[in-house]
Design a protein around this motif. Structure first.
Motif, PDB file in Angstrom:
ATOM      1  N   ALA A 136      51.740  43.960  43.552  1.00  0.00           N
ATOM      2  CA  ALA A 136      50.970  42.985  44.328  1.00  0.00           C
ATOM      3  C   ALA A 136      49.854  42.425  43.462  1.00  0.00           C
ATOM      4  O   ALA A 136      49.402  43.065  42.509  1.00  0.00           O
ATOM      5  CB  ALA A 136      50.386  43.641  45.586  1.00  0.00           C
ATOM      6  N   VAL A 137      49.440  41.222  43.809  1.00  0.00           N
ATOM      7  CA  VAL A 137      48.310  40.616  43.103  1.00  0.00           C
ATOM      8  C   VAL A 137      47.487  39.781  44.075  1.00  0.00           C
ATOM      9  O   VAL A 137      48.035  39.067  44.908  1.00  0.00           O
ATOM     10  CB  VAL A 137      48.775  39.746  41.908  1.00  0.00           C
ATOM     11  CG1 VAL A 137      49.641  38.589  42.354  1.00  0.00           C
ATOM     12  CG2 VAL A 137      47.576  39.232  41.111  1.00  0.00           C
ATOM     13  N   ILE A 138      46.181  39.946  43.980  1.00  0.00           N
ATOM     14  CA  ILE A 138      45.234  39.048  44.638  1.00  0.00           C
ATOM     15  C   ILE A 138      44.661  38.193  43.526  1.00  0.00           C
ATOM     16  O   ILE A 138      44.020  38.707  42.596  1.00  0.00           O
ATOM     17  CB  ILE A 138      44.132  39.824  45.366  1.00  0.00           C
ATOM     18  CG1 ILE A 138      44.754  40.693  46.462  1.00  0.00           C
ATOM     19  CG2 ILE A 138      43.098  38.866  45.967  1.00  0.00           C
ATOM     20  CD1 ILE A 138      43.791  41.676  47.082  1.00  0.00           C
ATOM     21  N   PHE A 139      44.923  36.902  43.589  1.00  0.00           N
ATOM     22  CA  PHE A 139      44.677  36.003  42.465  1.00  0.00           C
ATOM     23  C   PHE A 139      43.771  34.854  42.912  1.00  0.00           C
ATOM     24  O   PHE A 139      44.238  33.864  43.477  1.00  0.00           O
ATOM     25  CB  PHE A 139      46.016  35.464  41.959  1.00  0.00           C
ATOM     26  CG  PHE A 139      45.968  34.829  40.595  1.00  0.00           C
ATOM     27  CD1 PHE A 139      46.339  35.538  39.472  1.00  0.00           C
ATOM     28  CD2 PHE A 139      45.559  33.507  40.443  1.00  0.00           C
ATOM     29  CE1 PHE A 139      46.312  34.949  38.217  1.00  0.00           C
ATOM     30  CE2 PHE A 139      45.522  32.911  39.197  1.00  0.00           C
ATOM     31  CZ  PHE A 139      45.897  33.635  38.075  1.00  0.00           C
ATOM     32  N   PRO A 140      42.456  34.950  42.688  1.00  0.00           N
ATOM     33  CA  PRO A 140      41.546  33.891  43.112  1.00  0.00           C
ATOM     34  C   PRO A 140      41.460  32.746  42.103  1.00  0.00           C
ATOM     35  O   PRO A 140      41.666  32.950  40.901  1.00  0.00           O
ATOM     36  CB  PRO A 140      40.197  34.607  43.212  1.00  0.00           C
ATOM     37  CG  PRO A 140      40.297  35.702  42.204  1.00  0.00           C
ATOM     38  CD  PRO A 140      41.751  36.108  42.143  1.00  0.00           C
ATOM     39  N   LYS A 141      41.181  31.571  42.600  1.00  0.00           N
ATOM     40  CA  LYS A 141      40.979  30.425  41.714  1.00  0.00           C
ATOM     41  C   LYS A 141      39.757  30.641  40.850  1.00  0.00           C
ATOM     42  O   LYS A 141      39.763  30.401  39.642  1.00  0.00           O
ATOM     43  CB  LYS A 141      40.820  29.150  42.546  1.00  0.00           C
ATOM     44  CG  LYS A 141      40.649  27.883  41.716  1.00  0.00           C
ATOM     45  CD  LYS A 141      40.566  26.660  42.613  1.00  0.00           C
ATOM     46  CE  LYS A 141      40.423  25.390  41.787  1.00  0.00           C
ATOM     47  NZ  LYS A 141      40.363  24.185  42.655  1.00  0.00           N
TER      48      LYS A 141
ATOM     49  N   TRP B 171      48.184  45.012  40.777  1.00  0.00           N
ATOM     50  CA  TRP B 171      48.549  46.418  40.672  1.00  0.00           C
ATOM     51  C   TRP B 171      50.034  46.618  40.910  1.00  0.00           C
ATOM     52  O   TRP B 171      50.693  45.809  41.544  1.00  0.00           O
ATOM     53  CB  TRP B 171      47.721  47.280  41.617  1.00  0.00           C
ATOM     54  CG  TRP B 171      48.066  47.231  43.076  1.00  0.00           C
ATOM     55  CD1 TRP B 171      48.934  48.035  43.755  1.00  0.00           C
ATOM     56  CD2 TRP B 171      47.521  46.328  44.067  1.00  0.00           C
ATOM     57  NE1 TRP B 171      48.961  47.702  45.093  1.00  0.00           N
ATOM     58  CE2 TRP B 171      48.105  46.671  45.314  1.00  0.00           C
ATOM     59  CE3 TRP B 171      46.599  45.285  44.020  1.00  0.00           C
ATOM     60  CZ2 TRP B 171      47.802  45.988  46.488  1.00  0.00           C
ATOM     61  CZ3 TRP B 171      46.300  44.607  45.186  1.00  0.00           C
ATOM     62  CH2 TRP B 171      46.887  44.956  46.402  1.00  0.00           C
ATOM     63  N   VAL B 172      50.531  47.718  40.349  1.00  0.00           N
ATOM     64  CA  VAL B 172      51.924  48.132  40.554  1.00  0.00           C
ATOM     65  C   VAL B 172      51.903  49.530  41.133  1.00  0.00           C
ATOM     66  O   VAL B 172      51.334  50.453  40.538  1.00  0.00           O
ATOM     67  CB  VAL B 172      52.721  48.145  39.234  1.00  0.00           C
ATOM     68  CG1 VAL B 172      54.177  48.545  39.510  1.00  0.00           C
ATOM     69  CG2 VAL B 172      52.662  46.800  38.537  1.00  0.00           C
TER      70      VAL B 172
ATOM     71  N   SER C 285      40.810  49.212  50.243  1.00  0.00           N
ATOM     72  CA  SER C 285      41.133  48.925  51.643  1.00  0.00           C
ATOM     73  C   SER C 285      42.387  48.069  51.769  1.00  0.00           C
ATOM     74  O   SER C 285      43.273  48.357  52.590  1.00  0.00           O
ATOM     75  CB  SER C 285      39.946  48.224  52.308  1.00  0.00           C
ATOM     76  OG  SER C 285      40.220  47.955  53.665  1.00  0.00           O
ATOM     77  N   ILE C 286      42.485  47.018  50.940  1.00  0.00           N
ATOM     78  CA  ILE C 286      43.657  46.138  50.996  1.00  0.00           C
ATOM     79  C   ILE C 286      44.908  46.884  50.543  1.00  0.00           C
ATOM     80  O   ILE C 286      45.972  46.776  51.163  1.00  0.00           O
ATOM     81  CB  ILE C 286      43.428  44.875  50.151  1.00  0.00           C
ATOM     82  CG1 ILE C 286      42.338  44.007  50.799  1.00  0.00           C
ATOM     83  CG2 ILE C 286      44.723  44.071  50.007  1.00  0.00           C
ATOM     84  CD1 ILE C 286      41.906  42.824  49.971  1.00  0.00           C
ATOM     85  N   LYS C 287      44.769  47.661  49.477  1.00  0.00           N
ATOM     86  CA  LYS C 287      45.938  48.413  48.999  1.00  0.00           C
ATOM     87  C   LYS C 287      46.404  49.433  50.042  1.00  0.00           C
ATOM     88  O   LYS C 287      47.611  49.589  50.273  1.00  0.00           O
ATOM     89  CB  LYS C 287      45.641  49.124  47.674  1.00  0.00           C
ATOM     90  CG  LYS C 287      46.883  49.837  47.125  1.00  0.00           C
ATOM     91  CD  LYS C 287      46.627  50.584  45.839  1.00  0.00           C
ATOM     92  CE  LYS C 287      47.925  51.170  45.295  1.00  0.00           C
ATOM     93  NZ  LYS C 287      48.602  52.111  46.236  1.00  0.00           N
ATOM     94  N   GLN C 288      45.480  50.108  50.664  1.00  0.00           N
ATOM     95  CA  GLN C 288      45.859  51.105  51.667  1.00  0.00           C
ATOM     96  C   GLN C 288      46.593  50.459  52.841  1.00  0.00           C
ATOM     97  O   GLN C 288      47.542  51.043  53.374  1.00  0.00           O
ATOM     98  CB  GLN C 288      44.619  51.853  52.156  1.00  0.00           C
ATOM     99  CG  GLN C 288      44.090  52.853  51.148  1.00  0.00           C
ATOM    100  CD  GLN C 288      42.829  53.559  51.621  1.00  0.00           C
ATOM    101  OE1 GLN C 288      42.130  53.091  52.535  1.00  0.00           O
ATOM    102  NE2 GLN C 288      42.512  54.677  50.999  1.00  0.00           N
ATOM    103  N   PHE C 289      46.166  49.250  53.210  1.00  0.00           N
ATOM    104  CA  PHE C 289      46.868  48.544  54.285  1.00  0.00           C
ATOM    105  C   PHE C 289      48.309  48.249  53.867  1.00  0.00           C
ATOM    106  O   PHE C 289      49.260  48.491  54.630  1.00  0.00           O
ATOM    107  CB  PHE C 289      46.152  47.240  54.650  1.00  0.00           C
ATOM    108  CG  PHE C 289      46.892  46.426  55.661  1.00  0.00           C
ATOM    109  CD1 PHE C 289      46.703  46.650  57.018  1.00  0.00           C
ATOM    110  CD2 PHE C 289      47.816  45.459  55.264  1.00  0.00           C
ATOM    111  CE1 PHE C 289      47.419  45.915  57.967  1.00  0.00           C
ATOM    112  CE2 PHE C 289      48.531  44.723  56.209  1.00  0.00           C
ATOM    113  CZ  PHE C 289      48.332  44.954  57.566  1.00  0.00           C
TER     114      PHE C 289
END
Length: 339
Positions: A308-313, A299-300, A326-330
């Motif tokens: 930011a990016v959460i990038f799983p294998k 997301w931007v 929740s992660i974005k709000q943090f």
């Protein structure tokens, strides 16, 4: 003091100064609490993942877990579509594609089979009206010709949003026709190479290129791509997309009342071009995201000036909306209020 000694001292001082500046830049953001978030949502995110946060021209946070690093390649599913939209907009910048021009201008077969009212914009906003079908064909040309000749129209173009592979695939084929070269080649030329995305491709061993869901990428590459939205279309001083193109890509194009079905993480959000407006003000998205079925969440936040990016294998399926929020709000809390 000798000349060599003086030069050595200057070099040491320069290095120390750089290190102090580097530490200061990172010290102003305290992300220590994010570890608890990742631990709480580990069943959703997966055990091998990367998280990167970018702001003010640099990475301000990096987390690499279980040997999976920021340059490691993985499938990104629906997050591939953002690349295709950027490719289309590069040709819009050149005056070779018009978003509101009929697809049949570029692909006459659509007029032949009663689909002459579909525009390029309809393709990028998932509003072609073409009923979902599974046409045969290995090349983009074969598949798109089949969309035109074998798939029925379900609704009038522009009336309803349907999250299928059809529109984005047609748009990719339009780019091929305009450029007179293959999709993979022009994607490399216009997007991947200029953005130093060395670990991104649409390569398929079967040869069946899939613009809608088939890209491979890496966390570092995806951050490079998203930085365009924070730098007015520039990457390292070079204009990749125009400011006007970036503005168009962040306009809300489709409202929730038109959306028939959407991925679970983005239910309830409006749609821009290839991305979801997860936060907005009037007709302008202030935060955009393009989550994938593999658990990837990029997301931007244009308002707060970070990406930011959460990038799983290999994610555990589609991410849960509550996890992402929740992660974005943090992170928003660490970054601070909007500009």
């Amino acid at each position: 003091m000798s000349v060599n000694c003086k030069l050595t001292c200057r070099k040491v001082l320069s290095v120390l100064s750089f290190m102090l500046l580097f530490q200061f830049a990172h010290a102003q953001y305290d992300f220590s609490g994010i570890e608890k978030k990742f631990d709480a949502f580990k069943d959703d995110i997966g055990k091998n993942f990367v998280c990167l946060i970018y702001k003010d021209g640099k990475i301000i946070y990096k987390k690499e877990v279980e040997g999976f690093d920021a340059r490691a390649q993985a499938h990104i599913g629906q997050a591939s579509r953002w690349f295709v939209v950027a490719l289309v907009m590069s040709y819009v910048d050149q005056g070779k594609i018009n978003l509101d021009e009929k697809v049949s201008t570029y692909l006459p077969i659509f007029a032949t089979y009663g689909k002459k009212y579909i525009t390029v914009r309809n393709c990028l906003t998932e509003t072609t009206g073409i009923k979902s079908c599974n046409p045969s064909g290995k090349t983009l040309e074969e598949r798109v010709d089949a969309y035109a000749s074998k798939c029925d129209i379900n609704t009038n173009p522009g009336e309803a949003f349907d999250y299928e592979n059809i529109g984005i695939t047609i748009a990719a084929r339009v780019c091929e026709v305009v450029a007179k070269r293959g999709f993979e080649q022009i994607m490399n030329e216009k997007i991947f190479r200029p953005l130093a995305m060395r670990n991104s491709s649409f390569f398929s061993e079967s040869g069946n290129v899939n613009p809608a869901n088939g890209a491979l990428s890496a966390a570092e590459d995806y951050i490079n791509f998203m930085s365009l939205f924070l730098n007015k279309g520039q990457f390292k001083g070079k204009q990749i997309l125009s400011e006007k193109a970036i503005e168009e890509m962040t306009k809300i194009q489709i409202t929730t009342s038109m959306i028939k079905q959407a991925p679970k993480p983005v239910v309830g959000y409006n749609y821009a071009l290839g991305t979801w407006a997860i936060e907005a003000k009037d007709t302008k998205a202030t935060a955009i995201a393009s989550p994938s079925m593999y658990g990837m969440f990029p997301w931007v936040d244009i308002c707060r000036g970070y990406a930011a990016v959460i990038f799983p294998k290999s994610g555990n399926g589609e991410s849960k909306k509550a996890t992402l929020i929740s992660i974005k709000q943090f992170i928003d809390g660490v970054i601070g209020d909007c500009h």
